[in-house]
Design a protein around this motif. Structure first.
Motif, short mmCIF file in Angstrom:
data_model
loop_
_atom_site.label_atom_id
_atom_site.label_comp_id
_atom_site.label_asym_id
_atom_site.label_seq_id
_atom_site.Cartn_x
_atom_site.Cartn_y
_atom_site.Cartn_z
N SER A 194 0.82 -1.21 0.00
CA SER A 194 0.00 0.00 0.00
C SER A 194 0.86 1.26 0.00
O SER A 194 0.44 2.31 -0.48
CB SER A 194 -0.93 0.00 1.22
N GLN A 195 2.08 1.18 0.54
CA GLN A 195 3.03 2.28 0.52
C GLN A 195 4.35 1.77 -0.07
O GLN A 195 5.30 1.47 0.64
CB GLN A 195 3.25 2.84 1.92
N PRO A 196 4.38 1.65 -1.40
CA PRO A 196 5.54 1.03 -2.05
C PRO A 196 6.81 1.85 -1.86
O PRO A 196 6.78 3.09 -1.85
CB PRO A 196 5.12 0.97 -3.52
N GLU A 197 7.93 1.13 -1.73
CA GLU A 197 9.22 1.78 -1.65
C GLU A 197 9.69 2.16 -3.06
O GLU A 197 9.41 1.45 -4.03
CB GLU A 197 10.24 0.85 -1.01
N PRO A 198 10.38 3.28 -3.21
CA PRO A 198 10.87 3.67 -4.53
C PRO A 198 11.92 2.70 -5.04
O PRO A 198 12.62 2.05 -4.25
CB PRO A 198 11.46 5.07 -4.29
N PRO A 199 12.06 2.59 -6.35
CA PRO A 199 13.07 1.67 -6.91
C PRO A 199 14.48 2.22 -6.76
O PRO A 199 14.69 3.40 -6.47
CB PRO A 199 12.67 1.59 -8.38
N ARG A 200 15.46 1.33 -6.92
CA ARG A 200 16.86 1.73 -6.91
C ARG A 200 17.30 2.12 -8.31
O ARG A 200 16.99 1.44 -9.28
CB ARG A 200 17.75 0.59 -6.40
N ARG A 201 18.04 3.20 -8.42
CA ARG A 201 18.55 3.67 -9.70
C ARG A 201 19.92 3.07 -9.94
O ARG A 201 20.82 3.20 -9.10
CB ARG A 201 18.62 5.19 -9.68
N LEU A 202 20.11 2.40 -11.09
CA LEU A 202 21.39 1.77 -11.39
C LEU A 202 22.35 2.71 -12.08
O LEU A 202 23.56 2.50 -12.04
CB LEU A 202 21.18 0.53 -12.27
N GLY A 203 21.85 3.73 -12.76
CA GLY A 203 22.74 4.65 -13.46
C GLY A 203 22.26 4.92 -14.86
O GLY A 203 21.35 4.26 -15.38
N LEU A 204 22.87 5.92 -15.47
CA LEU A 204 22.46 6.34 -16.80
C LEU A 204 22.90 5.34 -17.86
O LEU A 204 23.89 4.62 -17.69
CB LEU A 204 23.06 7.71 -17.13
N VAL A 205 22.15 5.30 -18.96
CA VAL A 205 22.60 4.57 -20.14
C VAL A 205 23.31 5.58 -21.05
O VAL A 205 23.54 6.73 -20.65
CB VAL A 205 21.41 3.90 -20.87
N ALA A 206 23.65 5.18 -22.26
CA ALA A 206 24.39 6.05 -23.15
C ALA A 206 23.59 7.31 -23.49
O ALA A 206 22.36 7.28 -23.55
CB ALA A 206 24.76 5.30 -24.43
#
Length: 381
Positions: A194-206
């Motif tokens: 009901s209160q989802p945690e935000p996703p983890r960011r792996l980094g930019l692509v090209a």
């Protein structure tokens, strides 16, 4: 009738029963539906068939099947059993149960008995996806748009992170700054709440690789050696290579494609698969009636591609998707333009079985193994 057993020369009595180890071995061989029914036999059987170790062992023994979406009013999930007996590959088909108020639009993937799909294929801007276990009849709705992103996001793959046992989603989404995109990882146990945690960011692509309305079908991939591989990912298309994602280290790698002429194929017609324990890719001739299948002999050397098969196709047969089945030298081929689906034997160079659908189906499919393992982050339906 399972219940009593006596030693040779002894009379059976009501107190002579099978021990738990024998009962467990018998129950492990039953289909999932039969295991469900067996829970009502007695308290001992209920205890055995709800034990986490039993559920894991039962799921591990389940045979792999082809999972497809059959079109109709409404659409439904269907499985096609596979076996080592090639002539018996399509004898039985079954329909899987899913939430009644969720029409299956686009099949996005499956992992450990969990099926991921999108409800509305017409709405390309929608990032709502649905997750269900057809055996335990549990489900959840997920929004795979990272909170900081600008709306457009696409699911890349659905996988299990082996070290933690977590089921995860990899998503490619546009960053707030124009012209940039990044990968994000969702953990289902954290996202389906009901209160989802935000996703983890792996980094930019090209630079210059972004998600737009034409960025589709990224979820069509090959899982090999614990790594996900794409030819249709924007980073793979822009570099004319194969993109690989290590699901343990969460690192990316670019792999060179087979050394065929650049004008030999269209990027969108390349299909990856695992074949006999190796990564393989198919490519159709642009102006011909044949396909080439190449195999990466040494996975750590992307110059070790070897052309293994040249496949001459039947008249009017132009497949768009090829999928490994786990059966030696047998692949699933499909064309969504000609509504043609078949199991093709590579060494015998023939169609083993042509698969007919009353209402048609999307060409791409996934390998599915049903599971009775319940998940606390899913709700009953």
């Amino acid at each position: 009738m399972i219940g009593t057993m006596s030693q040779p020369g002894e009379r059976a009595t009501e107190n002579t029963t099978l021990d738990d180890d024998v009962v467990t071995e018998i129950l492990l061989r039953l289909p999932s539906a039969s295991v469900f029914r067996s829970r009502a036999v007695c308290k001992a059987w209920h205890r055995i068939t709800t034990d986490p170790s039993f559920l894991a062992a039962h799921a591990d023994r389940r045979p792999a099947e082809l999972l497809v979406v059959s079109r109709g009013e409404p659409s439904f999930l269907e499985t096609i059993p596979l076996s080592l007996q090639v002539d018996d590959l399509t004898r039985r088909r079954s329909q899987l149960h899913h939430p009644e108020d969720c029409e299956i639009g686009v099949l996005l993937g499956c992992c450990d008995g969990l099926v991921l799909f999108q409800k509305s294929p017409e709405n390309l801007l929608s990032n709502d996806v649905f997750l269900c276990n057809p055996m335990t009849r549990q489900w959840a709705r997920l929004d795979v748009t990272p909170p900081s992103c600008r709306g457009l996001a696409r699911l890349c793959c659905f996988y299990r992170h082996c070290p933690s046992g977590e089921h995860r989603l990899l998503v490619l989404a546009n960053e707030p700054e124009p012209g940039l995109a990044a990968h994000y990882v969702y953990t289902l146990a954290a996202a389906a709440t009901s209160q989802p945690e935000p996703p983890r960011r792996l980094g930019l692509v090209a630079d210059g690789v972004v998600v737009d309305l034409f960025t589709n079908f990224i979820h069509h991939y090959a899982d090999h050696r614990g790594k996900i591989h794409w030819t249709v990912h924007p980073l793979a298309s822009s570099t004319e290579k194969i993109l690989a994602f290590d699901t343990v280290s969460e690192d990316f790698r670019l792999i060179s494609r087979p050394p065929w002429p650049r004008d030999h194929y269209h990027d969108e017609d390349l299909c990856l698969m695992e074949l006999d324990g190796r990564l393989a890719v198919t490519a159709p001739e642009l102006h011909g009636d044949s396909m080439e299948l190449w195999v990466l002999v040494d996975y750590d050397d992307d110059q070790s591609w070897s052309r293994r098969f040249r496949i001459v196709l039947p008249p009017l047969f132009y497949p768009h998707w090829w999928t490994g089945t786990g059966v030696p030298n047998v692949v699933f081929v499909a064309s969504y333009t000609h509504n043609f689906k078949a199991l093709y034997h590579l060494t015998e160079k023939r169609i083993v079985n042509q698969i007919e659908y009353i209402n048609g189906t999307w060409g791409y499919c996934y390998l599915f193994k049903d599971s009775l393992v319940p998940h606390s982050f899913l709700n009953p339906y």
